[in-house]
Design a protein around this motif. Structure first.
Motif, PDB file in Angstrom:
ATOM      1  N   PHE A  39      -6.768  -8.219 -10.500  1.00  0.00           N
ATOM      2  CA  PHE A  39      -6.936  -6.819 -10.869  1.00  0.00           C
ATOM      3  C   PHE A  39      -8.102  -6.179 -10.118  1.00  0.00           C
ATOM      4  CE2 PHE A  39      -4.703  -8.098 -14.850  1.00  0.00           C
ATOM      5  CZ  PHE A  39      -3.656  -7.217 -14.724  1.00  0.00           C
ATOM      6  N   TYR A  40      -8.479  -6.750  -8.985  1.00  0.00           N
ATOM      7  CA  TYR A  40      -9.653  -6.272  -8.254  1.00  0.00           C
ATOM      8  C   TYR A  40      -9.498  -4.830  -7.787  1.00  0.00           C
ATOM      9  CZ  TYR A  40      -6.964  -6.951  -3.982  1.00  0.00           C
ATOM     10  OH  TYR A  40      -6.004  -6.868  -3.019  1.00  0.00           O
ATOM     11  N   GLN A  41      -8.267  -4.335  -7.590  1.00  0.00           N
ATOM     12  CA  GLN A  41      -8.073  -2.979  -7.082  1.00  0.00           C
ATOM     13  C   GLN A  41      -8.502  -1.920  -8.090  1.00  0.00           C
ATOM     14  OE1 GLN A  41      -3.903  -3.461  -6.387  1.00  0.00           O
ATOM     15  NE2 GLN A  41      -4.185  -3.679  -4.163  1.00  0.00           N
ATOM     16  N   TRP A  42      -8.252  -2.175  -9.352  1.00  0.00           N
ATOM     17  CA  TRP A  42      -8.554  -1.154 -10.342  1.00  0.00           C
ATOM     18  C   TRP A  42      -9.560  -1.614 -11.381  1.00  0.00           C
ATOM     19  CZ3 TRP A  42      -6.104  -1.253 -15.440  1.00  0.00           C
ATOM     20  CH2 TRP A  42      -5.318  -2.391 -15.656  1.00  0.00           C
ATOM     21  N   MET A  43     -10.156  -2.778 -11.192  1.00  0.00           N
ATOM     22  CA  MET A  43     -11.126  -3.287 -12.156  1.00  0.00           C
ATOM     23  C   MET A  43     -12.354  -2.401 -12.306  1.00  0.00           C
ATOM     24  SD  MET A  43     -11.553  -5.497 -14.406  1.00  0.00           S
ATOM     25  CE  MET A  43     -10.205  -6.571 -14.042  1.00  0.00           C
ATOM     26  N   MET A  87      -3.332   3.345 -13.941  1.00  0.00           N
ATOM     27  CA  MET A  87      -3.630   2.107 -13.212  1.00  0.00           C
ATOM     28  C   MET A  87      -2.504   1.089 -13.343  1.00  0.00           C
ATOM     29  SD  MET A  87      -6.338   2.539 -11.607  1.00  0.00           S
ATOM     30  CE  MET A  87      -7.049   4.136 -11.529  1.00  0.00           C
ATOM     31  N   LEU A  88      -1.904   0.980 -14.520  1.00  0.00           N
ATOM     32  CA  LEU A  88      -0.766   0.067 -14.667  1.00  0.00           C
ATOM     33  C   LEU A  88       0.404   0.524 -13.810  1.00  0.00           C
ATOM     34  CD1 LEU A  88      -0.738  -0.792 -18.477  1.00  0.00           C
ATOM     35  CD2 LEU A  88      -1.007  -2.388 -16.579  1.00  0.00           C
ATOM     36  N   GLY A  89       0.637   1.828 -13.775  1.00  0.00           N
ATOM     37  CA  GLY A  89       1.735   2.344 -12.964  1.00  0.00           C
ATOM     38  C   GLY A  89       1.517   2.151 -11.473  1.00  0.00           C
ATOM     39  N   LEU A  90       0.273   2.269 -11.032  1.00  0.00           N
ATOM     40  CA  LEU A  90      -0.015   2.145  -9.604  1.00  0.00           C
ATOM     41  C   LEU A  90      -0.058   0.698  -9.116  1.00  0.00           C
ATOM     42  CD1 LEU A  90      -2.814   4.825  -9.079  1.00  0.00           C
ATOM     43  CD2 LEU A  90      -0.448   4.935  -8.302  1.00  0.00           C
ATOM     44  N   TYR A  91      -0.658  -0.198  -9.902  1.00  0.00           N
ATOM     45  CA  TYR A  91      -0.979  -1.519  -9.384  1.00  0.00           C
ATOM     46  C   TYR A  91      -0.256  -2.679 -10.053  1.00  0.00           C
ATOM     47  CZ  TYR A  91      -4.756   1.001  -7.154  1.00  0.00           C
ATOM     48  OH  TYR A  91      -5.479   1.892  -6.411  1.00  0.00           O
ATOM     49  N   GLU A  93       3.005  -3.562 -10.379  1.00  0.00           N
ATOM     50  CA  GLU A  93       4.073  -4.194  -9.600  1.00  0.00           C
ATOM     51  C   GLU A  93       3.526  -4.888  -8.356  1.00  0.00           C
ATOM     52  OE1 GLU A  93       8.305  -3.009  -7.524  1.00  0.00           O
ATOM     53  OE2 GLU A  93       7.445  -1.686  -9.020  1.00  0.00           O
ATOM     54  N   ASP A  94       2.541  -4.269  -7.688  1.00  0.00           N
ATOM     55  CA  ASP A  94       1.946  -4.906  -6.508  1.00  0.00           C
ATOM     56  C   ASP A  94       1.283  -6.230  -6.868  1.00  0.00           C
ATOM     57  OD1 ASP A  94       2.752  -2.730  -5.044  1.00  0.00           O
ATOM     58  OD2 ASP A  94       0.795  -1.737  -5.121  1.00  0.00           O
ATOM     59  N   THR A  95       0.596  -6.241  -7.992  1.00  0.00           N
ATOM     60  CA  THR A  95      -0.075  -7.469  -8.419  1.00  0.00           C
ATOM     61  C   THR A  95       0.942  -8.508  -8.855  1.00  0.00           C
ATOM     62  OG1 THR A  95      -1.886  -6.060  -9.190  1.00  0.00           O
ATOM     63  CG2 THR A  95      -1.926  -8.346  -9.867  1.00  0.00           C
ATOM     64  N   GLN A  96       2.003  -8.077  -9.491  1.00  0.00           N
ATOM     65  CA  GLN A  96       3.052  -9.014  -9.895  1.00  0.00           C
ATOM     66  C   GLN A  96       3.708  -9.648  -8.669  1.00  0.00           C
ATOM     67  OE1 GLN A  96       6.032  -7.298 -12.408  1.00  0.00           O
ATOM     68  NE2 GLN A  96       6.897  -9.268 -12.948  1.00  0.00           N
ATOM     69  N   ASP A  97       3.948  -8.851  -7.630  1.00  0.00           N
ATOM     70  CA  ASP A  97       4.508  -9.399  -6.394  1.00  0.00           C
ATOM     71  C   ASP A  97       3.553 -10.387  -5.734  1.00  0.00           C
ATOM     72  OD1 ASP A  97       6.745  -7.876  -6.783  1.00  0.00           O
ATOM     73  OD2 ASP A  97       6.121  -6.277  -5.399  1.00  0.00           O
TER      74      ASP A  97
END
Length: 160
Positions: A39-43, A87-91, A93-97
């Motif tokens: 979660f470093y992108q939005w932490m 933040m959940l909407g933006l990141y 799916e990317d983090t899940q991938d």
């Protein structure tokens, strides 16, 4: 017509849950989100928002008179809810991938952190309802004239 008399029910003592429980809920979930490095992108945004929410909740717990802390808390929680959704909407799916190729421990830690974010998001409306209940209790204490529970801002001590 016959009048129906209701039984005399004694007053139930008011045992409010201290606002410190709300602070502990926010602290618990905000600290468990940090378990995953993914979660470093939005932490930074998440931690800053929830640090402000916790500080305002401490203000509510400390100042037992007036409505300003409660209103500030409700606004801060509403802003943090909006921030979490964005933040959940933006990141998410990317983090899940990014976890698809990782080992099980990293993926499971990320899932736990994601679950903590979502559960915290779902708990926030309950925290807002509790804050509204606390404001209602302060209002009732002010109407009953108990100066120990509530002090109306428009009344000064020299008028009493």
């Amino acid at each position: 017509m016959a009048q129906i008399s209701l039984p005399n029910i004694p007053n139930v003592p008011n045992i409010p849950v201290p606002f410190s429980v709300v602070i502990l809920v926010h602290f618990f979930f905000a600290s468990h989100v940090q378990l995953s490095d993914l979660f470093y992108q939005w932490m930074p945004s998440y931690l800053f928002t929830h640090l402000v929410v916790i500080l305002i909740a401490l203000w509510v717990a400390y100042q037992k008179k007036g409505y300003e802390p409660i209103i500030a808390y409700i606004i801060a929680v509403a802003i943090s809810m909006l921030n979490d959704i964005i933040m959940l909407g933006l990141y998410f799916e990317d983090t899940q991938d990014a976890t698809d190729d990782q080992e099980h421990k990293i993926r499971d830690t990320w899932r736990y952190s994601a679950a903590a974010v979502i559960i915290h998001l779902l708990a926030k409306p309950l925290c807002i309802l509790y804050a509204l209940f606390a404001a209602f209790m302060r209002y009732n204490a002010g109407r009953e004239g108990n100066p120990d529970d509530y002090h109306r801002p428009e009344e000064s001590d020299d008028q009493q």
